[in-house]
Design a protein around this motif. Sequence first.
Motif, PDB file in Angstrom:
ATOM      1  N   GLU A  30       4.815   5.403  -4.268  1.00 34.57           N
ATOM      2  CA  GLU A  30       4.988   4.141  -3.993  1.00 34.57           C
ATOM      3  C   GLU A  30       4.114   3.050  -3.936  1.00 34.57           C
ATOM      4  OE1 GLU A  30       6.785   4.040   0.172  1.00 34.57           O
ATOM      5  OE2 GLU A  30       8.515   5.335  -0.537  1.00 34.57           O
ATOM      6  N   ILE A  31       2.923   3.142  -3.805  1.00 36.99           N
ATOM      7  CA  ILE A  31       1.832   2.490  -3.830  1.00 36.99           C
ATOM      8  C   ILE A  31       0.965   2.660  -5.094  1.00 36.99           C
ATOM      9  CG2 ILE A  31      -0.248   1.782  -2.679  1.00 36.99           C
ATOM     10  CD1 ILE A  31       1.069   2.821  -0.123  1.00 36.99           C
ATOM     11  N   ASN A  32       0.537   1.400  -5.806  1.00 38.77           N
ATOM     12  CA  ASN A  32      -0.368   1.361  -6.889  1.00 38.77           C
ATOM     13  C   ASN A  32      -1.622   1.381  -6.550  1.00 38.77           C
ATOM     14  OD1 ASN A  32      -1.665   1.210  -9.316  1.00 38.77           O
ATOM     15  ND2 ASN A  32      -0.579  -0.573 -10.003  1.00 38.77           N
ATOM     16  N   PHE A  33      -2.293   2.533  -6.251  1.00 39.35           N
ATOM     17  CA  PHE A  33      -3.720   2.600  -5.686  1.00 39.35           C
ATOM     18  C   PHE A  33      -4.662   1.770  -6.394  1.00 39.35           C
ATOM     19  CE2 PHE A  33      -1.680   5.360  -2.883  1.00 39.35           C
ATOM     20  CZ  PHE A  33      -2.191   5.368  -1.609  1.00 39.35           C
ATOM     21  N   SER A  34      -4.404   1.733  -7.688  1.00 40.62           N
ATOM     22  CA  SER A  34      -5.423   1.098  -8.722  1.00 40.62           C
ATOM     23  C   SER A  34      -5.428  -0.253  -8.225  1.00 40.62           C
ATOM     24  CB  SER A  34      -4.959   1.226  -9.957  1.00 40.62           C
ATOM     25  OG  SER A  34      -3.825   0.648 -10.528  1.00 40.62           O
ATOM     26  N   ASP A  35      -4.602  -1.051  -7.740  1.00 42.39           N
ATOM     27  CA  ASP A  35      -4.668  -2.275  -7.182  1.00 42.39           C
ATOM     28  C   ASP A  35      -4.988  -2.602  -5.742  1.00 42.39           C
ATOM     29  OD1 ASP A  35      -3.205  -3.069  -9.707  1.00 42.39           O
ATOM     30  OD2 ASP A  35      -1.451  -3.154  -8.820  1.00 42.39           O
ATOM     31  N   ILE A  36      -5.497  -1.377  -5.199  1.00 42.20           N
ATOM     32  CA  ILE A  36      -5.951  -1.521  -3.658  1.00 42.20           C
ATOM     33  C   ILE A  36      -7.418  -1.782  -3.690  1.00 42.20           C
ATOM     34  CG2 ILE A  36      -5.988  -0.356  -1.440  1.00 42.20           C
ATOM     35  CD1 ILE A  36      -3.245  -1.177  -2.250  1.00 42.20           C
ATOM     36  N   ASP A  37      -7.883  -2.972  -3.023  1.00 43.58           N
ATOM     37  CA  ASP A  37      -9.349  -3.224  -2.915  1.00 43.58           C
ATOM     38  C   ASP A  37      -9.990  -2.572  -1.921  1.00 43.58           C
ATOM     39  OD1 ASP A  37      -9.553  -4.906  -5.321  1.00 43.58           O
ATOM     40  OD2 ASP A  37      -8.245  -6.133  -4.068  1.00 43.58           O
ATOM     41  N   LEU A  38      -9.462  -2.381  -0.897  1.00 42.81           N
ATOM     42  CA  LEU A  38      -9.892  -2.024   0.422  1.00 42.81           C
ATOM     43  C   LEU A  38      -8.747  -1.237   1.351  1.00 42.81           C
ATOM     44  CD1 LEU A  38     -12.454  -2.153   2.585  1.00 42.81           C
ATOM     45  CD2 LEU A  38     -11.501  -4.282   3.303  1.00 42.81           C
ATOM     46  N   ILE A  39      -9.171  -0.071   2.092  1.00 34.10           N
ATOM     47  CA  ILE A  39      -8.394   0.730   2.731  1.00 34.10           C
ATOM     48  C   ILE A  39      -8.915   0.396   4.322  1.00 34.10           C
ATOM     49  CG2 ILE A  39      -7.340   2.786   3.660  1.00 34.10           C
ATOM     50  CD1 ILE A  39      -7.531   3.805   0.876  1.00 34.10           C
ATOM     51  N   HIS A  40      -7.833  -0.118   5.234  1.00 38.85           N
ATOM     52  CA  HIS A  40      -8.234  -0.487   6.662  1.00 38.85           C
ATOM     53  C   HIS A  40      -7.473   0.684   7.404  1.00 38.85           C
ATOM     54  CE1 HIS A  40      -7.325  -2.463  10.390  1.00 38.85           C
ATOM     55  NE2 HIS A  40      -8.647  -2.150  10.645  1.00 38.85           N
ATOM     56  N   THR A  41      -8.199   1.436   8.419  1.00 40.39           N
ATOM     57  CA  THR A  41      -7.187   2.240   9.372  1.00 40.39           C
ATOM     58  C   THR A  41      -7.494   1.436  10.655  1.00 40.39           C
ATOM     59  OG1 THR A  41      -7.606   4.274   8.105  1.00 40.39           O
ATOM     60  CG2 THR A  41      -6.881   4.803  10.244  1.00 40.39           C
ATOM     61  N   ASN A  42      -6.287   1.370  11.465  1.00 35.78           N
ATOM     62  CA  ASN A  42      -6.671   0.672  12.650  1.00 35.78           C
ATOM     63  C   ASN A  42      -6.708   1.612  13.797  1.00 35.78           C
ATOM     64  OD1 ASN A  42      -3.897   1.519  13.017  1.00 35.78           O
ATOM     65  ND2 ASN A  42      -3.530  -0.274  14.483  1.00 35.78           N
ATOM     66  N   ASN A  43      -6.865   2.908  13.668  1.00 38.92           N
ATOM     67  CA  ASN A  43      -7.315   3.793  14.725  1.00 38.92           C
ATOM     68  C   ASN A  43      -7.908   4.979  14.261  1.00 38.92           C
ATOM     69  OD1 ASN A  43      -6.687   6.051  16.527  1.00 38.92           O
ATOM     70  ND2 ASN A  43      -5.447   4.496  17.702  1.00 38.92           N
ATOM     71  N   CYS A  44      -9.025   5.319  15.006  1.00 40.26           N
ATOM     72  CA  CYS A  44      -9.923   6.476  14.470  1.00 40.26           C
ATOM     73  C   CYS A  44      -9.237   7.822  14.446  1.00 40.26           C
ATOM     74  CB  CYS A  44     -11.213   6.375  15.334  1.00 40.26           C
ATOM     75  SG  CYS A  44     -11.042   7.007  17.170  1.00 40.26           S
ATOM     76  N   THR A  45      -8.399   8.131  15.289  1.00 40.52           N
ATOM     77  CA  THR A  45      -7.444   9.278  15.149  1.00 40.52           C
ATOM     78  C   THR A  45      -6.587   9.673  13.977  1.00 40.52           C
ATOM     79  OG1 THR A  45      -5.559   8.637  16.592  1.00 40.52           O
ATOM     80  CG2 THR A  45      -7.693   9.301  17.864  1.00 40.52           C
ATOM     81  N   ILE A  46      -6.587   8.523  13.162  1.00 39.65           N
ATOM     82  CA  ILE A  46      -5.744   8.759  11.841  1.00 39.65           C
ATOM     83  C   ILE A  46      -6.793   8.899  10.769  1.00 39.65           C
ATOM     84  CG2 ILE A  46      -4.041   7.840  10.348  1.00 39.65           C
ATOM     85  CD1 ILE A  46      -3.033   8.440  13.052  1.00 39.65           C
ATOM     86  N   ASP A  47      -6.645   9.952   9.972  1.00 40.47           N
ATOM     87  CA  ASP A  47      -7.379  10.322   8.805  1.00 40.47           C
ATOM     88  C   ASP A  47      -6.898   9.957   7.421  1.00 40.47           C
ATOM     89  OD1 ASP A  47      -5.756  12.735   8.642  1.00 40.47           O
ATOM     90  OD2 ASP A  47      -7.085  13.982   8.064  1.00 40.47           O
ATOM     91  N   LEU A  48      -5.491   9.426   7.336  1.00 41.82           N
ATOM     92  CA  LEU A  48      -4.914   9.374   6.086  1.00 41.82           C
ATOM     93  C   LEU A  48      -5.698   8.337   5.322  1.00 41.82           C
ATOM     94  CD1 LEU A  48      -2.380   9.950   4.733  1.00 41.82           C
ATOM     95  CD2 LEU A  48      -1.513   8.023   5.687  1.00 41.82           C
TER      96      LEU A  48
END
Length: 129
Positions: free
Chosen positions: A99-117
């Motif tokens: 669903e997501i075009n990762f080539s367009d993503i500049d930054l990934i932010h995870t809002n909780n340290c217990t999620i490793d996705l």
Amino acid sequence: MKILHISNGDDKLGSGRCLMELLVYEKIQGDIIPIVVNPTENGITEFCRNHNIEYHVAPYRSFMYAQHDKQAWAKYLIRKSQYNIEMNVKADYKKLENEINFSDIDLIHTNNCTIDLGIRFSKKYNIQH
């Protein structure tokens, strides 16, 4: 700039409220396009719909759990099994890769340290996390 936000799914307490504030700030900036990934339909996905923010839903779990009582080791084993089934066997996160075009993503932010996705995607697609 496109930022992919990986939510822990909490829409009532601190991390969820903080994420929603951050999303509003990014939308106001004008040059930031937020995209949200949430493990379930809830207040966060409703917030995204109401604010015209792209979002995706795919089940995933925390990989860490607090030990609050004497039965924590048994709970840990159960939760660890659930995590392995959902993240490795069912591989629901692969839905996001379609669903997501990762080539367009500049930054990934995870809002909780217990999620490793977020770190999984960061390593796979070489995107700063």
